[in-house]
Design a protein around this motif. Structure first.
Motif, mmCIF file in Angstrom:
data_model
loop_
_atom_site.group_PDB
_atom_site.id
_atom_site.type_symbol
_atom_site.label_atom_id
_atom_site.label_comp_id
_atom_site.label_asym_id
_atom_site.label_seq_id
_atom_site.Cartn_x
_atom_site.Cartn_y
_atom_site.Cartn_z
ATOM 1 N N LEU A 121 0.685 -1.252 -0.067
ATOM 2 C CA LEU A 121 -0.002 -0.045 -0.055
ATOM 3 C C LEU A 121 0.938 1.066 -0.013
ATOM 4 O O LEU A 121 0.606 2.319 -0.536
ATOM 5 N N ARG A 210 -12.897 0.893 -6.069
ATOM 6 C CA ARG A 210 -12.616 2.217 -5.682
ATOM 7 C C ARG A 210 -13.698 3.133 -6.346
ATOM 8 O O ARG A 210 -14.200 4.125 -5.604
ATOM 9 N N GLY A 213 -16.921 3.706 -4.215
ATOM 10 C CA GLY A 213 -16.486 4.241 -2.971
ATOM 11 C C GLY A 213 -16.037 3.256 -1.767
ATOM 12 O O GLY A 213 -16.105 3.636 -0.571
ATOM 13 N N LEU A 214 -15.766 2.315 -2.132
ATOM 14 C CA LEU A 214 -15.172 1.204 -1.187
ATOM 15 C C LEU A 214 -13.824 1.819 -0.609
ATOM 16 O O LEU A 214 -13.182 2.090 -1.520
ATOM 17 N N GLY A 215 -13.617 2.097 0.700
ATOM 18 C CA GLY A 215 -12.427 2.673 1.115
ATOM 19 C C GLY A 215 -11.205 1.460 1.168
ATOM 20 O O GLY A 215 -11.508 0.207 0.697
ATOM 21 N N THR A 216 -10.096 1.941 1.368
ATOM 22 C CA THR A 216 -8.941 1.132 1.270
ATOM 23 C C THR A 216 -8.992 -0.211 2.083
ATOM 24 O O THR A 216 -8.686 -1.279 1.411
#
Lengths: 307, 585
Positions: A121, A210, A213-216
């Motif tokens: 990441l 992404r 809208g899904l976060g990391t």
């Protein structure tokens, strides 16, 4: 899937048979007999002993007898500890080794996967570089160097942890051996995870996630972790083998009464049936665990499951 | 108030600018077409709007969504907008959906993430959405993985995931480019009926798609927005030169010159050809079944059909790359048989092939000179090096490339140049038959025209025959003398180009024509002419393979396979061929 598992199981039989025969012949080819000793017994006594253990028969016949015993789960008697069978000795040593191995493997996966994901990441950052150089070090230094250094540091200098096994109680005595055993695996798994995570994160479906809208965290947990684990999973076979061989050294260094220690003692004492039994036991274990790994592929990859 | 207000948006990678000071607005509920050739910055703009650009991209300018600035905001802030207020549909649903996750779960995550529903309620919402996008048995499909669905169904799932949160703006980036033409029409219809108040930004290279479906157009060229206006106005009187060029180059199925048929001297005859494969489960899969076909001298014969039609398998078998299961091929009076390795050299050089993807077909480690000249080493070993170079230069000249290309590597070529090198490589052996397998499908308008022109010229000069495989009927219309239509491994209609386009007799041919988008807002877009998708080759339908999707189908079609028979100067395999014309009129 069930059919596939059964087929694989059948396929493992010739492999195991080959290992048994090779190991048996190699032990027999080793110079010296189990009862060659400085205090050599009388030739008649020796002949009697050899007759008891069927050592006077031709090798092929001995092999046939041994294989027959295996089918009944009998690994034969120990030459050195006549009161025990090899199976009993394995039963005594294995629990400690199992505990050590499972703990080391769990630690390696947990830390390796987390560190690898973390580095992926932050690709190219300071964190990434620190994790990767640590891994390189972990891979490069052999167990027999790491073990004494850790003991020296944490037990002798800092007095944080016990140096040996016997006498100390609780969890503390596990820490140094488990870490020693896990360290190279942590390093390797971290590198594997990082590389495959970077690859997976560049895939189109991650971009879709992404865009949704899904976060990391959610992306890693739901979308990326499973596919990123495939290369790590295929490393599990070699990793299990490495942990088993590593445990031979670690048990010796820390004086842990496990199977690895029995193996070394068996070799030193020319307790050939014990050595042979442990080799076969480990071989069967590695083959079985590799089979489990293969089946785990199906759990991760639905297309494999269909077969 | 406008929904989205983009001002002076630029995107740079290092020194190169891929989007250059672009400004436009999107109003509530409207549909906008964003058109341009590849590399014009369309997708980059879309990704920029959602903050999805790669890390090395630099974005400047302003993007105001519902009045608030969203350019260069953190992922944390953007995650409240992505998927909830602005969502996106990508080109290839096989890549864009997670292959390791059940589709229901992929949709459910959108609801969970944005706090729209949870637990059983979320599951119900997902099933309802899957039903709305046309998935049959949605409760069961909820648990399916993407690989278990067809291409069209996957794209429906993708659309479901983009619309489930009822966003204000939907960005669709080439949503139908990876799909068959009859499925494309279904997906475009679906987008239109489902979006309600959601504004649509439809990105495409295909003017036919936007013509009947978008209210306004944005035309991109090399990163710049060169023209914008109402769709009808832009089509009627384009202002910018680039728009004019794009419109002029857009191939049309309803106008333009058609080549007349050539002599009927047969060069290649295919009789009763069948090709089959075995799948992973060892089931037999018949890709081509009992096909009869003839190719005439100096003729361009197009073979059209959707995925699974068997058009590529047929020509691979002609070339000897895969074996024929049954039937025979006669070439110039001699039988053409066996694998390519066993064929006589002279036969091998007479049939040459050009693939779809020139980048994949050219060895990246060889220079153009070796790429084009390599086959001469085999077929004309007596040539000296200077003679060979001369032949290569001549071959390059026929495709419009000069000597400066000789020393280039494939990565130093544009897409069009690379495809012309691939053609030069095929032409250097002076084949009697050139087989083009989707050879222009990956090329933009102007480049495609160049390549087609090269093919026409070479044919006129050398009298070579061409088999032109394509899924694009508009392109086929402009290059071929005759057209063969295949469906699910069967030949369903063969006719002269003019007859096929003006009076198609097979219902499938008719559907293909109806589904092909026309780049003209005055021609109302046909709603999808066919239901469903091409069935599996493993269990092809009984009787006429087309009957499950055909509006003429009756008991006879289900039971009895129609033979290919003469009609109207062509051949058609349909029990209802005599009625089809009447119903259209």
């Amino acid at each position: 899937m069930l059919r596939y598992a059964l087929l694989r199981l059948l396929g493992a039989i010739p492999t195991l048979l080959l290992v048994i025969v090779l190991a048996f012949l190699m032990v027999h080819a080793a110079p010296g007999g189990p009862f060659d000793d400085a205090r050599s017994p009388h030739p008649e006594v020796l002949a009697a002993i050899e007759a008891t253990y069927h050592l006077d028969e031709p090798v092929v016949q001995q092999l046939g007898r041994y294989l027959g015993g295996l089918l009944r789960g009998d690994l034969g008697p120990s030459f050195r500890y006549p009161d025990y069978s090899v199976s009993e000795l394995i039963g005594i040593g294995f629990p400690a080794s199992l505990k050590l191995g499972v703990l080391a493997m769990s630690l390696a996966i947990l830390v390796g996967v987390s560190a690898g994901t973390f580095a992926a990441l932050r690709q190219g950052s300071m964190t990434d570089r620190v994790v990767m150089s640590f891994s390189m070090t972990g891979i490069s230094i052999p167990v027999f160097v790491v073990a004494p250094v850790l003991v020296l540091l944490f037990a002798v200098k800092l007095h944080w942890l016990p140096a040996g096994w016997s006498g100390s109680a609780g969890v503390a005595k596990y820490i140094v051996p488990v870490v020693t055993l896990a360290l190279p695996q942590i390093a390797y798994i971290a590198r594997l995870t990082r590389a495959s995570m970077i690859e997976v994160l560049s895939r189109d479906f991650i971009r879709t996630a992404r865009a949704q809208g899904l976060g990391t965290r959610a992306i890693i947990r739901i979308h990326a972790l499973k596919p990123a684990m495939l290369p790590v999973l295929s490393y599990m076979g070699p990793a299990i083998a490495a942990i088993l061989t590593g445990s031979v050294v670690v048990e010796q260094v820390f004086g842990i009464p496990g199977l690895g220690a029995s193996f070394v003692n068996g070799a030193l004492n020319r307790d050939y049936t014990l050595v042979l039994g442990i080799v076969i036991f480990y071989a069967a274990l590695i083959i079985a665990l590799n089979l489990v790994v293969d089946l785990l592929y199906g759990v991760i990859d639905p297309q494999v499951r269909q077969r | 108030m406008s929904l989205l207000n983009v001002k002076d948006l630029s995107i740079q990678y290092g020194e190169s600018t891929v989007v250059d000071k672009v400004s436009f607005v999107v109003r509530r509920g409207e549909s906008i077409g964003l058109v341009g050739e590849s590399g014009s910055g369309k997708t980059q703009t879309a990704l920029g709007l959602l903050g999805l650009l790669p890390r090395d991209a630099r974005l400047t300018g302003s993007i105001r969504f519902k009045g608030s600035e969203i350019a260069n905001r953190s992922d944390r802030e953007l995650d409240r907008i992505r998927g909830r207020r602005i969502s996106m549909v990508f080109q290839d649903p096989m890549q864009a959906l997670n292959p390791y996750l059940r589709i229901g779960e992929q949709l459910r995550q959108v609801l969970l993430q944005h706090g729209l529903a949870s637990g059983v309620k979320a599951d119900q919402k997902v099933v309802a959405m899957l039903k709305r996008v046309g998935l049959q048995d949605p409760e069961r499909q909820f648990r399916a993985y993407p690989f278990q669905l067809s291409g069209g169904m996957r794209q429906r799932v993708m659309i479901a995931s983009a619309l489930i949160a009822e966003p204000d703006l939907l960005i669709a980036d080439e949503p139908t480019t990876a799909l068959d033409v009859t499925v494309q029409a279904q997906i475009l219809d679906l987008l239109e009926t489902l979006r309600h108040d959601t504004a649509l930004l439809l990105i495409t290279h295909d003017l036919g798609i936007v013509a009947g479906r978008c209210e306004r157009l944005l035309v991109f060229e090399a990163g710049k927005l060169v023209e914008t206006g109402a769709t009808t106005a832009v089509f009627a009187s384009p202002q910018h030169e680039h728009t004019k060029t794009l419109l002029a180059l857009a191939p049309r199925i309803d106008r333009g010159d058609i080549l007349p048929p050539v002599t009927d001297k047969t060069l290649l005859g295919v009789e009763g050809a069948s090709v089959s494969y075995r799948d992973a489960h060892h089931a037999e899969l018949v890709a081509v079944r009992d096909v009869n076909l003839s190719l005439r001298e100096s003729e361009t014969l197009a073979i059209v059909g959707e995925s699974g039609s068997g058009k590529s398998s047929l020509v691979r078998a002609l070339l000897g790359l895969i074996p024929l299961k049954a039937g025979r091929v006669v070439f110039a009076g001699r039988p053409l048989e066996g694998a390519v390795e066993t064929r006589a050299k002279s036969l091998r050089r007479d049939l040459q092939l050009v693939f779809q993807d020139p980048a994949g077909a050219l060895n990246p480690q060889m220079r153009v000179q070796s790429l084009v000249g390599e086959s001469l080493l085999v077929h004309e070993p007596a040539l000296s090096t200077p003679e060979r170079v001369q032949r290569v230069t001549a071959s390059l000249a026929t495709v419009g490339l000069d000597e400066s290309f000789l020393s280039r590597f494939p990565h130093q070529l544009s897409g069009g140049q690379a495809q012309r090198v691939a053609i030069a490589r095929a032409l250097i052996l002076e084949p009697k038959i050139l087989i083009c397998d989707e050879a222009v499908a990956a090329l933009d308008g102007s480049v495609r025209e160049q390549v087609l022109k090269v093919l026409r010229e070479v044919q006129v000069n050398t009298g070579m025959s061409i088999i032109f495989i394509s899924h694009d009927l508009a392109v086929v219309r402009s290059i071929s003398h005759r057209v063969a239509v295949m469906y699910l491994g069967r030949m369903v209609e063969v006719a002269e180009t003019r007859r096929l386009f003006s009076a198609p007799r097979h219902p499938y041919t008719r559907a293909l024509l109806d589904a092909s988008p026309v780049p003209d807002p005055l021609v109302a877009p046909q709603s999808a002419p066919l239901f469903g998708e091409v069935p599996s080759l493993i269990r092809p339908p009984s009787g006429c393979v087309f009957h499950p999707r055909c509006s003429y189908s009756d008991a006879r079609c289900k039971d009895k396979r129609p033979e290919l028979r003469e009609l109207d100067g062509g051949r058609v395999a349909c029990h209802h061929a005599s009625e089809t014309l009447l119903k259209q009129a």
